[in-house]
Scaffold this active site. Structure first.
Site, PDB file in Angstrom:
ATOM      1  N   ARG A 165       4.102  48.539 -28.611  1.00 12.18           N
ATOM      2  CA  ARG A 165       3.987  49.807 -27.726  1.00 12.18           C
ATOM      3  C   ARG A 165       5.094  50.665 -27.803  1.00 12.18           C
ATOM      4  NH1 ARG A 165      -0.119  47.330 -28.327  1.00 12.18           N
ATOM      5  NH2 ARG A 165      -1.727  47.278 -27.071  1.00 12.18           N
ATOM      6  N   SER A 239      -4.264  50.704 -19.639  1.00 13.95           N
ATOM      7  CA  SER A 239      -3.302  49.847 -19.231  1.00 13.95           C
ATOM      8  C   SER A 239      -1.883  50.610 -18.687  1.00 13.95           C
ATOM      9  CB  SER A 239      -2.748  48.839 -20.073  1.00 13.95           C
ATOM     10  OG  SER A 239      -3.791  48.067 -20.851  1.00 13.95           O
ATOM     11  N   GLU A 334       3.763  50.890 -19.406  1.00 15.49           N
ATOM     12  CA  GLU A 334       3.237  51.455 -20.748  1.00 15.49           C
ATOM     13  C   GLU A 334       3.152  53.111 -20.863  1.00 15.49           C
ATOM     14  OE1 GLU A 334       0.230  49.344 -22.604  1.00 15.49           O
ATOM     15  OE2 GLU A 334      -0.547  51.352 -23.373  1.00 15.49           O
TER      16      GLU A 334
HETATM   17  C1  LIG Z   1      -9.131  54.135 -20.988  1.00 18.21           C
HETATM   18  C2  LIG Z   1      -7.964  54.106 -21.597  1.00 18.21           C
HETATM   19  C3  LIG Z   1      -7.881  52.994 -22.690  1.00 18.21           C
HETATM   20  C4  LIG Z   1      -6.717  52.812 -23.533  1.00 18.21           C
HETATM   21  N1  LIG Z   1      -6.736  51.879 -24.300  1.00 18.21           N
HETATM   22  C5  LIG Z   1      -5.489  51.776 -25.006  1.00 18.21           C
HETATM   23  C6  LIG Z   1      -5.392  50.600 -25.852  1.00 18.21           C
HETATM   24  O1  LIG Z   1      -6.477  49.848 -26.103  1.00 18.21           O
HETATM   25  N2  LIG Z   1      -4.274  50.617 -26.609  1.00 18.21           N
HETATM   26  C7  LIG Z   1      -3.352  51.233 -26.575  1.00 18.21           C
HETATM   27  O2  LIG Z   1      -2.275  51.111 -27.374  1.00 18.21           O
HETATM   28  N3  LIG Z   1      -3.420  52.519 -25.686  1.00 18.21           N
HETATM   29  C8  LIG Z   1      -4.391  52.624 -25.075  1.00 18.21           C
HETATM   30  N4  LIG Z   1      -4.615  53.710 -24.005  1.00 18.21           N
HETATM   31  C9  LIG Z   1      -3.406  54.692 -23.883  1.00 18.21           C
HETATM   32  C10 LIG Z   1      -3.646  55.842 -24.881  1.00 18.21           C
HETATM   33  O3  LIG Z   1      -4.844  56.108 -25.272  1.00 18.21           O
HETATM   34  C11 LIG Z   1      -2.889  55.974 -26.057  1.00 18.21           C
HETATM   35  O4  LIG Z   1      -1.353  55.601 -25.804  1.00 18.21           O
HETATM   36  C12 LIG Z   1      -2.762  57.069 -26.969  1.00 18.21           C
HETATM   37  O5  LIG Z   1      -2.324  57.034 -28.184  1.00 18.21           O
HETATM   38  C13 LIG Z   1      -2.322  58.404 -26.077  1.00 18.21           C
HETATM   39  O6  LIG Z   1      -2.933  59.727 -26.940  1.00 18.21           O
HETATM   40  P1  LIG Z   1      -2.889  60.976 -26.355  1.00 18.21           P
HETATM   41  O7  LIG Z   1      -3.175  62.000 -27.516  1.00 18.21           O
HETATM   42  O8  LIG Z   1      -3.746  60.752 -25.019  1.00 18.21           O
HETATM   43  O9  LIG Z   1      -1.268  61.085 -25.922  1.00 18.21           O
HETATM   44  P2  LIG Z   1      -0.445  61.696 -24.679  1.00 18.21           P
HETATM   45  O10 LIG Z   1      -0.888  61.109 -23.552  1.00 18.21           O
HETATM   46  O11 LIG Z   1      -0.990  63.214 -24.647  1.00 18.21           O
HETATM   47  O12 LIG Z   1       0.768  61.532 -24.987  1.00 18.21           O
HETATM   48  C14 LIG Z   1       1.523  60.338 -25.102  1.00 18.21           C
HETATM   49  C15 LIG Z   1       2.880  60.583 -25.438  1.00 18.21           C
HETATM   50  O13 LIG Z   1       3.048  60.661 -26.871  1.00 18.21           O
HETATM   51  C16 LIG Z   1       3.681  62.020 -26.869  1.00 18.21           C
HETATM   52  N5  LIG Z   1       3.285  62.805 -27.785  1.00 18.21           N
HETATM   53  C17 LIG Z   1       1.562  63.415 -27.764  1.00 18.21           C
HETATM   54  N6  LIG Z   1       1.473  64.018 -28.704  1.00 18.21           N
HETATM   55  C18 LIG Z   1       2.700  64.303 -29.687  1.00 18.21           C
HETATM   56  C19 LIG Z   1       2.837  64.654 -31.065  1.00 18.21           C
HETATM   57  N7  LIG Z   1       2.275  65.400 -31.798  1.00 18.21           N
HETATM   58  N8  LIG Z   1       4.320  64.413 -31.117  1.00 18.21           N
HETATM   59  C20 LIG Z   1       5.228  64.001 -30.770  1.00 18.21           C
HETATM   60  N9  LIG Z   1       4.814  63.464 -29.285  1.00 18.21           N
HETATM   61  C21 LIG Z   1       3.595  63.496 -28.818  1.00 18.21           C
HETATM   62  C22 LIG Z   1       3.803  62.583 -25.540  1.00 18.21           C
HETATM   63  O14 LIG Z   1       5.019  63.317 -25.243  1.00 18.21           O
HETATM   64  C23 LIG Z   1       3.724  61.520 -24.745  1.00 18.21           C
HETATM   65  O15 LIG Z   1       5.162  61.006 -24.392  1.00 18.21           O
HETATM   66  C24 LIG Z   1      -5.906  53.937 -23.361  1.00 18.21           C
HETATM   67  C25 LIG Z   1      -5.942  54.848 -22.345  1.00 18.21           C
HETATM   68  C26 LIG Z   1      -6.911  55.013 -21.570  1.00 18.21           C
HETATM   69  C27 LIG Z   1      -7.122  56.015 -20.606  1.00 18.21           C
END
Ligand SMILES: Cc1cc2nc3c(=O)[nH]c(=O)nc-3n(C[C@H](O)[C@H](O)[C@H](O)COP(=O)(O)OP(=O)(O)OC[C@H]3O[C@@H](n4cnc5c(N)ncnc54)[C@H](O)[C@@H]3O)c2cc1C
Length: 338
Positions: A165, A239, A334
């Site tokens: 992660r 998580s 996380e």
């Molecule tokens: C119900 C649920 C289940 C989940 N299950 C999992 C799982 O099974 N495994 C897992 O690993 N994660 C899981 N997650 C967490 C999440 O889905 C991941 O971390 C996902 O990659 C976040 O994507 P996002 O676009 O929403 O990122 P955001 O929440 O918008 O951003 C996350 C981070 O990335 C940075 N970021 C975003 N976009 C960029 C970019 N273009 N360039 C540079 N930095 C950037 C942001 O600044 C922030 O620090 C889950 C979340 C939820 C709500």
């Protein structure tokens, strides 16, 4: 022409559903938008937050800077040979749409990561992982823009410094590069990954034989839907904490006191599921005001409606303290605390 908005409401842009505002806000719909934005005063003079689906952030207060929303779209097959296919996806694509695109073409590599919320651009940031797979396994390059210089850089997999992660984009280069696109190398030859026990058991129990990536994707999606709360119904960021990694000496010490402690060997370290530790401290299903710990998933913190980021953070800190007191192990979030 880019449009920079002021005092922008972020409530609908984070899956926790926390009410928060950004001092400035801008959507990026093309790589040119990003280059134009970099020259704007509101961008140069303020702290920056890049946002995709907002599914891994907790706003603990209003964001006193500029939020940049990634809306870069497009998926293409850039190369193919008999064994592999290379996909280039823009960062603003929804992750699961990319998974569906790839499995429907019969490409192997992303199927175990089905239904992970969020965007393609954020997937390398924390090296998303689920059901025995991590994005680094299928990733070849990350394209990003250095936001100070406005220059494009293509990161190799090694340069991304992927960990559990974790990646260079979550540590040393946090907020320094905006990820515009990701390139994946996927297998055209069957390459089933059933290393995750629960997935293998589910297939065996239900006598499901899967020999195509779409089949695995469907099963993973089904299991995930039955286990994880839908953020559209209950606010969460999945998580909240990372699992804990310890050495064998610490495990032996813990086993003297907690005989049933679950442990898994991974890359020479021992993984202790954080959900188990939280559950043992009596938190599972517990609710305090507007926030709580999910009744089936102790790792998932919930906004029952109207919670502030501070309420979620206070709950997280109480959980961290009680796990540390009982087990002497320190949980780390996380989720990105903003
Ligand atoms: C119900 C649920 C289940 C989940 N299950 C999992 C799982 O099974 N495994 C897992 O690993 N994660 C899981 N997650 C967490 C999440 O889905 C991941 O971390 C996902 O990659 C976040 O994507 P996002 O676009 O929403 O990122 P955001 O929440 O918008 O951003 C996350 C981070 O990335 C940075 N970021 C975003 N976009 C960029 C970019 N273009 N360039 C540079 N930095 C950037 C942001 O600044 C922030 O620090 C889950 C979340 C939820 C709500």
């Amino acid at each position: 022409m880019i449009q920079i908005l002021e005092n922008y409401d972020l409530t609908k842009l984070n899956t926790f559903g926390i009410k928060a505002k950004a001092l400035f806000f801008c959507e990026i719909n093309s790589e040119q938008d990003l280059l134009d934005l970099i020259k704007a005063e509101q961008f140069k003079n303020n702290q920056k937050l890049f946002l995709g689906g907002g599914s891994n952030v907790l706003f603990t207060k209003d964001f006193d800077g500029i939020v940049v929303l990634n809306k870069l779209k497009g998926i293409e097959i850039t190369k193919e040979d008999t064994e592999f296919a290379w996909l280039r996806s823009m960062g603003g694509e929804v992750w699961h749409d990319l998974v569906l695109f790839s499995v429907e073409k019969g490409f192997w590599g992303l199927e175990n990561l089905s239904l992970v919320p969020g965007t393609v651009g954020a997937a390398p940031v924390q090296n998303i992982g689920a059901y025995g797979s991590e994005v680094k396994d299928a990733l070849e390059n990350v394209e990003a823009v250095d936001i100070m210089k406005g220059e494009k850089k293509v990161f190799s997999k090694e340069e991304c410094e992927f960990g559990y992660r974790d990646s260079i984009f979550k540590s040393k280069l946090k907020s320094k590069y905006f990820i515009t696109a990701v390139i994946f190398k996927l297998s055209k030859i069957p390459n089933t990954n059933l290393s995750y026990k629960a997935l293998k058991e589910y297939l065996e129990k239900n006598s499901i034989e899967v020999n195509n990536p779409k089949g695995i994707s469907d099963v993973v999606s089904l299991i995930r839907k039955s286990k994880l709360p839908d953020p559209k119904v209950l606010g969460s960021a999945g998580s909240f904490f990372k699992n804990v990694y310890i050495d064998i000496k610490k495990l032996e010490e813990l086993k003297l006191k907690f005989r049933d402690i679950p442990s898994f060997e991974e890359n020479g370290m021992i993984k202790i599921p954080a959900g188990w530790l939280i559950e043992q401290c009596g938190w599972k299903g517990k609710r305090i005001g507007n926030v709580g710990v999910h009744e089936n998933q102790a790792l998932v913190l919930i906004n029952y409606g109207g919670a502030t980021g501070k309420e979620v953070l206070d709950l997280a800190n109480q959980i961290i303290a009680s796990v540390e007191q009982k087990f002497g192990l320190k949980l780390t979030p996380e989720v990105n605390l903003i």
